[in-house]
Design a protein around this motif. Sequence first.
Motif, PDB file in Angstrom:
ATOM      1  N   VAL A 149       0.977  -1.132  -0.086  1.00  0.00           N
ATOM      2  CA  VAL A 149      -0.019   0.054   0.038  1.00  0.00           C
ATOM      3  C   VAL A 149       0.860   1.415   0.009  1.00  0.00           C
ATOM      4  N   ALA A 153       1.165   3.802  -3.054  1.00  0.00           N
ATOM      5  CA  ALA A 153       0.551   5.192  -2.710  1.00  0.00           C
ATOM      6  C   ALA A 153       1.490   6.356  -3.179  1.00  0.00           C
ATOM      7  N   VAL A 156       1.605   6.743  -6.839  1.00  0.00           N
ATOM      8  CA  VAL A 156       0.318   7.574  -7.296  1.00  0.00           C
ATOM      9  C   VAL A 156       0.630   9.091  -7.141  1.00  0.00           C
ATOM     10  N   CYS A 157       1.208   9.299  -5.738  1.00  0.00           N
ATOM     11  CA  CYS A 157       1.550  10.893  -5.631  1.00  0.00           C
ATOM     12  C   CYS A 157       2.290  11.271  -6.439  1.00  0.00           C
ATOM     13  N   VAL A 160       0.656  11.858 -10.150  1.00  0.00           N
ATOM     14  CA  VAL A 160      -0.239  12.910 -10.068  1.00  0.00           C
ATOM     15  C   VAL A 160       0.465  14.537  -9.937  1.00  0.00           C
ATOM     16  N   LEU A 161       1.512  14.003  -9.283  1.00  0.00           N
ATOM     17  CA  LEU A 161       2.133  15.756  -8.859  1.00  0.00           C
ATOM     18  C   LEU A 161       3.550  15.667  -9.585  1.00  0.00           C
ATOM     19  N   PHE A 256       4.160  11.217   4.105  1.00  0.00           N
ATOM     20  CA  PHE A 256       2.637  11.110   4.199  1.00  0.00           C
ATOM     21  C   PHE A 256       1.798   9.694   3.349  1.00  0.00           C
ATOM     22  N   GLY A 260      -0.007   7.327   5.847  1.00  0.00           N
ATOM     23  CA  GLY A 260      -1.460   7.023   5.277  1.00  0.00           C
ATOM     24  C   GLY A 260      -1.486   5.366   5.070  1.00  0.00           C
ATOM     25  N   ALA A 264      -4.313   3.083   7.458  1.00  0.00           N
ATOM     26  CA  ALA A 264      -5.185   2.225   6.595  1.00  0.00           C
ATOM     27  C   ALA A 264      -5.165   0.646   7.100  1.00  0.00           C
TER      28      ALA A 264
ATOM     29  N   ALA B  23      -8.202   2.475   0.867  1.00  0.00           N
ATOM     30  CA  ALA B  23      -8.107   3.626   1.813  1.00  0.00           C
ATOM     31  C   ALA B  23      -6.896   4.446   1.886  1.00  0.00           C
ATOM     32  N   GLY B  24      -5.807   3.401   1.921  1.00  0.00           N
ATOM     33  CA  GLY B  24      -4.216   3.910   1.824  1.00  0.00           C
ATOM     34  C   GLY B  24      -4.043   4.751   0.495  1.00  0.00           C
ATOM     35  N   VAL B  25      -4.409   4.147  -0.649  1.00  0.00           N
ATOM     36  CA  VAL B  25      -4.014   4.536  -2.053  1.00  0.00           C
ATOM     37  C   VAL B  25      -5.031   5.575  -2.487  1.00  0.00           C
ATOM     38  N   VAL B  27      -6.607   7.733  -0.296  1.00  0.00           N
ATOM     39  CA  VAL B  27      -6.345   9.022   0.381  1.00  0.00           C
ATOM     40  C   VAL B  27      -5.058   9.715  -0.284  1.00  0.00           C
ATOM     41  N   ALA B  28      -4.134   8.855  -0.571  1.00  0.00           N
ATOM     42  CA  ALA B  28      -2.858   9.543  -1.096  1.00  0.00           C
ATOM     43  C   ALA B  28      -3.108   9.919  -2.620  1.00  0.00           C
ATOM     44  N   PHE B  29      -4.306   9.408  -3.349  1.00  0.00           N
ATOM     45  CA  PHE B  29      -4.591  10.191  -4.627  1.00  0.00           C
ATOM     46  C   PHE B  29      -5.434  11.331  -4.474  1.00  0.00           C
ATOM     47  N   PHE B  31      -5.516  13.357  -1.948  1.00  0.00           N
ATOM     48  CA  PHE B  31      -4.628  14.399  -1.320  1.00  0.00           C
ATOM     49  C   PHE B  31      -3.787  14.918  -2.268  1.00  0.00           C
ATOM     50  N   SER B  32      -3.091  14.151  -3.230  1.00  0.00           N
ATOM     51  CA  SER B  32      -2.369  14.720  -4.140  1.00  0.00           C
ATOM     52  C   SER B  32      -3.161  15.537  -5.122  1.00  0.00           C
ATOM     53  N   LEU B  33      -4.426  15.146  -5.494  1.00  0.00           N
ATOM     54  CA  LEU B  33      -5.267  16.103  -6.292  1.00  0.00           C
ATOM     55  C   LEU B  33      -5.289  17.264  -5.684  1.00  0.00           C
ATOM     56  N   ILE B  35      -3.264  18.934  -3.336  1.00  0.00           N
ATOM     57  CA  ILE B  35      -1.982  19.664  -3.913  1.00  0.00           C
ATOM     58  C   ILE B  35      -2.047  20.115  -5.145  1.00  0.00           C
ATOM     59  N   LEU B  36      -2.316  19.353  -6.163  1.00  0.00           N
ATOM     60  CA  LEU B  36      -2.186  19.507  -7.520  1.00  0.00           C
ATOM     61  C   LEU B  36      -2.958  21.001  -7.783  1.00  0.00           C
TER      62      LEU B  36
END
Lengths: 366, 79
Positions: A149, A153, A156-157, A160-161, A256, A260, A264, B23-25, B27-29, B31-33, B35-36
């Motif tokens: 996880v 995660a 993914v971060c 996205v960023l 983070f 997270g 979870a 939940a873990g992935v 929330v990361a997604f 929250f990244s949105l 911040i973006l």
Amino acid sequence: MSEADLILYIVVATALVFDFTNGFHDTANVVATSISTRAMSPRIAVTYAAILNFAGAFISLAVAATVADDVVVANVITPTIVFAGLVGAIAWNLATWYFGLPSSSSHALIGGVVGSAFAAVGSEAVLSDGVIGKVLVPALIAPVLAFVVGGIAIVVCYRVLGRQRPGPVTRGFKLGQVASGGLLALAHGTNDAQKTMGVIALALIANGNLPEGADPPTWVIVSAATAIALGTYIGGWRIIKTMGTRIIKMDTAQGFSAQGAGSAVILASTHFGYPLSTTHVISGAVMGAGAGKRVSAVRWGVAGNIVTAWLLTFPAAAAIGAMTYGITQIFGDGALGPLVIVAAGAALTVLAFARRIRQGTPVPAG
Amino acid sequence: MIPPAEIVDWEALLDTGIAALIAGVGVAFTFSLAILGASRFIEASRDQRTIEAGAFALLGVVGLIATAAAIAGGIIVIA
């Protein structure tokens, strides 16, 4: 006051000492990521974690029920057996704390109780189905799950960023770590404080003060919550350093993601009543968040030392628990044995702390 | 003696794994949105691209709300 009640008081006090050492030993892991990424100052992070550990203890009782009902046969257990198991767990916790190893307080507790029950009654006292199905197998799966996880995660971060300027992203994840760190502390309090509640409930059942299958009384919940919160507030700098900086050097996004993922996994496991090791889970999540960025960023040698400590915990605590039970029996079935052990344990702990103080306080990470 | 494979409640373990992963992935997604959205909102506002700034502000707010809702929902389910 009868001798049985005196033993029960000793067991409750010992369980709360264990809970304190659990906070002292484990909860540093919770704040390590926030401190190492400088999302929070050490003092604020520790205070915050202590408060949320206290709050977390009130959320659920599923793990307490597992510890009280699914590990050993309650009607053949005596308070002295519970006491010996607790001593096994505390001794192992203090030894691993002394050497700066983030081993599992949960496995130490369950190992200690299983070891003392085995020594006192034999294999029929141990509910092997419960130990395997609700403790050992989840214990193996949870850190791997947290690793996966945490790894996904962070990917993914970064996806996205990826092209954003680092300044706002770092500031954003620092703010996010206030929430994720708080959630991790809450999850830790939920799972770990319940183990002590479960052990005290087991002693109350063994002494005839509580019917089998009953929830722990409110005073047990409040005292367990208070003990773990105090332990959190007072200790753990040495392990913060191991968790926060030696496994990987983290950025705020990794911190983070790790927090997270850890939250979870712990919260989902708590929901199903698995008394898993929060230390294992957080270590797995931290490594996952590191490996998700770059596999070579993880210092696998340190991770290997931690795994060794994990492997040793259950049998070592069980052996100490069994040995402690044997020593109490030298003094008969009464309260003298537990009192002698408490006195000897207190003396050894004072000596260890005095030696540690002479060597100097470990420097906090960050 | 029951084989170890039958002792374990695999269904509950699978549910735990799926819940933790989502939940873990998730929330990361979200929250990244958030911040973006915040990061791009700042840039667009500075360049006076009003519509784009509004869209990114909305993305940021939605990401933040989704993150908060996921955390609150998780705690409620446990309690």
